[in-house]
Enzyme design. Sequence first.
Site, PDB file in Angstrom:
ATOM      1  N   SER A 117      44.144  36.944  36.375  1.00  0.00           N
ATOM      2  CA  SER A 117      43.040  36.079  36.036  1.00  0.00           C
ATOM      3  C   SER A 117      42.293  36.399  34.900  1.00  0.00           C
ATOM      4  O   SER A 117      42.203  37.832  34.733  1.00  0.00           O
ATOM      5  CB  SER A 117      42.318  35.994  37.513  1.00  0.00           C
ATOM      6  OG  SER A 117      41.378  35.368  37.053  1.00  0.00           O
ATOM      7  N   TYR A 141      36.929  39.914  43.523  1.00  0.00           N
ATOM      8  CA  TYR A 141      38.377  39.242  43.427  1.00  0.00           C
ATOM      9  C   TYR A 141      38.698  39.741  41.911  1.00  0.00           C
ATOM     10  O   TYR A 141      39.941  39.955  41.812  1.00  0.00           O
ATOM     11  CB  TYR A 141      37.995  37.781  43.095  1.00  0.00           C
ATOM     12  CG  TYR A 141      39.138  36.847  42.652  1.00  0.00           C
ATOM     13  CD1 TYR A 141      40.251  36.779  43.029  1.00  0.00           C
ATOM     14  CD2 TYR A 141      39.042  36.250  41.107  1.00  0.00           C
ATOM     15  CE1 TYR A 141      41.450  35.932  42.464  1.00  0.00           C
ATOM     16  CE2 TYR A 141      40.000  35.710  40.555  1.00  0.00           C
ATOM     17  CZ  TYR A 141      40.995  35.479  41.396  1.00  0.00           C
ATOM     18  OH  TYR A 141      42.311  34.847  40.710  1.00  0.00           O
ATOM     19  N   LYS A 145      42.409  41.835  40.971  1.00  0.00           N
ATOM     20  CA  LYS A 145      43.502  41.466  40.039  1.00  0.00           C
ATOM     21  C   LYS A 145      43.832  42.452  39.137  1.00  0.00           C
ATOM     22  O   LYS A 145      44.838  42.512  38.467  1.00  0.00           O
ATOM     23  CB  LYS A 145      43.126  40.003  39.328  1.00  0.00           C
ATOM     24  CG  LYS A 145      43.093  38.702  40.309  1.00  0.00           C
ATOM     25  CD  LYS A 145      44.354  38.503  40.567  1.00  0.00           C
ATOM     26  CE  LYS A 145      44.623  37.336  41.406  1.00  0.00           C
ATOM     27  NZ  LYS A 145      46.155  37.044  41.974  1.00  0.00           N
TER      28      LYS A 145
HETATM   29  N1  LIG Z   1      43.061  28.311  40.680  1.00  0.00           N
HETATM   30  C1  LIG Z   1      42.743  29.237  39.681  1.00  0.00           C
HETATM   31  O1  LIG Z   1      41.889  28.600  38.893  1.00  0.00           O
HETATM   32  C2  LIG Z   1      43.302  30.690  39.185  1.00  0.00           C
HETATM   33  C3  LIG Z   1      42.839  31.237  38.207  1.00  0.00           C
HETATM   34  C4  LIG Z   1      43.305  32.477  37.842  1.00  0.00           C
HETATM   35  C5  LIG Z   1      44.289  32.902  38.883  1.00  0.00           C
HETATM   36  N2  LIG Z   1      44.704  32.223  39.951  1.00  0.00           N
HETATM   37  C6  LIG Z   1      45.678  32.904  40.754  1.00  0.00           C
HETATM   38  O2  LIG Z   1      46.685  32.140  41.100  1.00  0.00           O
HETATM   39  C7  LIG Z   1      47.419  32.346  42.265  1.00  0.00           C
HETATM   40  C8  LIG Z   1      47.553  30.899  42.962  1.00  0.00           C
HETATM   41  O3  LIG Z   1      46.261  30.382  43.028  1.00  0.00           O
HETATM   42  P1  LIG Z   1      46.054  29.017  43.717  1.00  0.00           P
HETATM   43  O4  LIG Z   1      44.908  28.310  42.838  1.00  0.00           O
HETATM   44  O5  LIG Z   1      47.423  28.193  43.751  1.00  0.00           O
HETATM   45  O6  LIG Z   1      45.525  29.189  45.184  1.00  0.00           O
HETATM   46  P2  LIG Z   1      46.091  28.570  46.515  1.00  0.00           P
HETATM   47  O7  LIG Z   1      45.104  29.238  47.543  1.00  0.00           O
HETATM   48  O8  LIG Z   1      46.514  27.151  46.347  1.00  0.00           O
HETATM   49  O9  LIG Z   1      47.682  29.220  46.652  1.00  0.00           O
HETATM   50  C9  LIG Z   1      47.934  30.490  47.171  1.00  0.00           C
HETATM   51  C10 LIG Z   1      49.108  30.550  47.991  1.00  0.00           C
HETATM   52  O10 LIG Z   1      49.044  31.946  48.464  1.00  0.00           O
HETATM   53  C11 LIG Z   1      49.611  31.851  49.713  1.00  0.00           C
HETATM   54  N3  LIG Z   1      49.179  33.126  50.348  1.00  0.00           N
HETATM   55  C12 LIG Z   1      48.042  33.595  50.362  1.00  0.00           C
HETATM   56  N4  LIG Z   1      47.780  34.849  50.836  1.00  0.00           N
HETATM   57  C13 LIG Z   1      49.193  34.936  51.010  1.00  0.00           C
HETATM   58  C14 LIG Z   1      49.833  36.298  51.641  1.00  0.00           C
HETATM   59  N5  LIG Z   1      49.273  37.482  52.227  1.00  0.00           N
HETATM   60  N6  LIG Z   1      51.054  36.211  51.877  1.00  0.00           N
HETATM   61  C15 LIG Z   1      51.839  35.306  51.491  1.00  0.00           C
HETATM   62  N7  LIG Z   1      51.350  34.155  51.113  1.00  0.00           N
HETATM   63  C16 LIG Z   1      50.059  34.179  50.811  1.00  0.00           C
HETATM   64  C17 LIG Z   1      48.810  30.416  50.419  1.00  0.00           C
HETATM   65  O11 LIG Z   1      49.180  30.117  51.731  1.00  0.00           O
HETATM   66  C18 LIG Z   1      48.619  29.825  49.143  1.00  0.00           C
HETATM   67  O12 LIG Z   1      50.040  29.073  49.295  1.00  0.00           O
HETATM   68  C19 LIG Z   1      46.451  33.439  43.115  1.00  0.00           C
HETATM   69  O13 LIG Z   1      47.085  34.444  43.056  1.00  0.00           O
HETATM   70  C20 LIG Z   1      45.213  33.181  42.396  1.00  0.00           C
HETATM   71  O14 LIG Z   1      44.321  34.294  42.255  1.00  0.00           O
HETATM   72  C21 LIG Z   1      43.806  31.101  40.045  1.00  0.00           C
END
Ligand SMILES: NC(=O)c1ccc[n+]([C@@H]2O[C@H](COP(=O)([O-])OP(=O)(O)OC[C@H]3O[C@@H](n4cnc5c(N)ncnc54)[C@H](O)[C@@H]3O)[C@@H](O)[C@H]2O)c1
Length: 340
Positions: A117, A141, A145
């Site tokens: 991120s 957070y 990361k």
């Molecule tokens: N959405 C954003 O703007 C953004 C920005 C930067 C980074 N990210 C990163 O992208 C990734 C996905 O984010 P997202 O927005 O799709 O979030 P999200 O919450 O929709 O997806 C995360 C997924 O991981 C699963 N999960 C969580 N903990 C888990 C575990 N211990 N074991 C197995 N599965 C698990 C959840 O059930 C979910 O399906 C994350 O790592 C997040 O930190 C997201």
Amino acid sequence: MRWLLTGGAGYIGAHVLRAMQAADLEVVVFDDLSTGDPGRVPAAVPLVVGSILDGATLRRTLGDYQIGGVVHLAGKKAVAESVADPLRYYRENVVGTLTLLEEMRTAGVGRLVFSSSAAVYGTPAGETVEETAATRPESPYGRSKLVGEWMVQDAAAAVGISSVSLRYFNVVGCADPTLADTGGTNLFPLVMRALMDGARPVVYGADYPTRDGSCIRDFIHVQDLAEAHVAAARLVGWRRCAETVNIGCGSGHTVLEVLDAVGEVTGRDTTPTISPRRPGDPVRMVAAAVKAERLLGWRASRGLEAMVVSAWQAHHPDSVARRLPVHPDGPAAGPAAAVA
Ligand SMILES: NC(=O)c1ccc[n+]([C@@H]2O[C@H](COP(=O)([O-])OP(=O)(O)OC[C@H]3O[C@@H](n4cnc5c(N)ncnc54)[C@H](O)[C@@H]3O)[C@@H](O)[C@H]2O)c1
């Protein structure tokens, strides 16, 4: 070769899954469904319900499906929640990634794309932030990361895992209303929900030193982001590397510009309520996007209009989205035209 996609039932993961399928990559989803939705995983794709904290289930999955590479998105993502419950974030994002790396080493799985991120940068100094900029994350957070990136890089060097860590900027929009971001802590879902409730969207801080006083962010369409994962998977499959790459458009919009665009597309009044600045919100966060193009052969192609229209239709399926007006200096909607 078969890929394991952790977090594939989540908002971004569901888009990555579709982009990988479109590129003819074979995928198995691994997700504990804590925030994910199994309905986002097509019936033809194997879904293993399990936690990345559970080494035994990971081991079995890597072996049973003869996994050759991992795209690792599973984790927690809400900055405010991470401040309130930091240990949960370190457990899920740090211990979870550590467990995955250990099981990859044991199973001899040598390819990894890691979801990082822009939060690892904290408050960057320049107009755009390069991958070599100092990392000073300002939340548990962001720190979780960054530790994840370090573990991935160290494992890459020591046990021969080929890796790319992707630092996402502000991910928005959707390919389909059923895949929308329902997380609710990011700008787009918050604004859409406020409009649906007949409330005013809230803007935190209108006294920043920017062209209209609101913060500047690099918004990236989730479909573009998903395609970057395919490019990264191809790279780690092709040669040994340990890279960190920004995934953004390389240009920024202010929060008030986004609200104007939402007003144009939805026909609703998006006059905001101005609240005080939130601690830790940087004035400006825009990616230097050159490395992604050079290394991955990838650049963002979808503009603000596509982001806003898709987000609005997801929250308001019966709506008719309007077009954004064309900017006198070029197309207002495209990433290239976004004013930084
Ligand atoms: N959405 C954003 O703007 C953004 C920005 C930067 C980074 N990210 C990163 O992208 C990734 C996905 O984010 P997202 O927005 O799709 O979030 P999200 O919450 O929709 O997806 C995360 C997924 O991981 C699963 N999960 C969580 N903990 C888990 C575990 N211990 N074991 C197995 N599965 C698990 C959840 O059930 C979910 O399906 C994350 O790592 C997040 O930190 C997201």
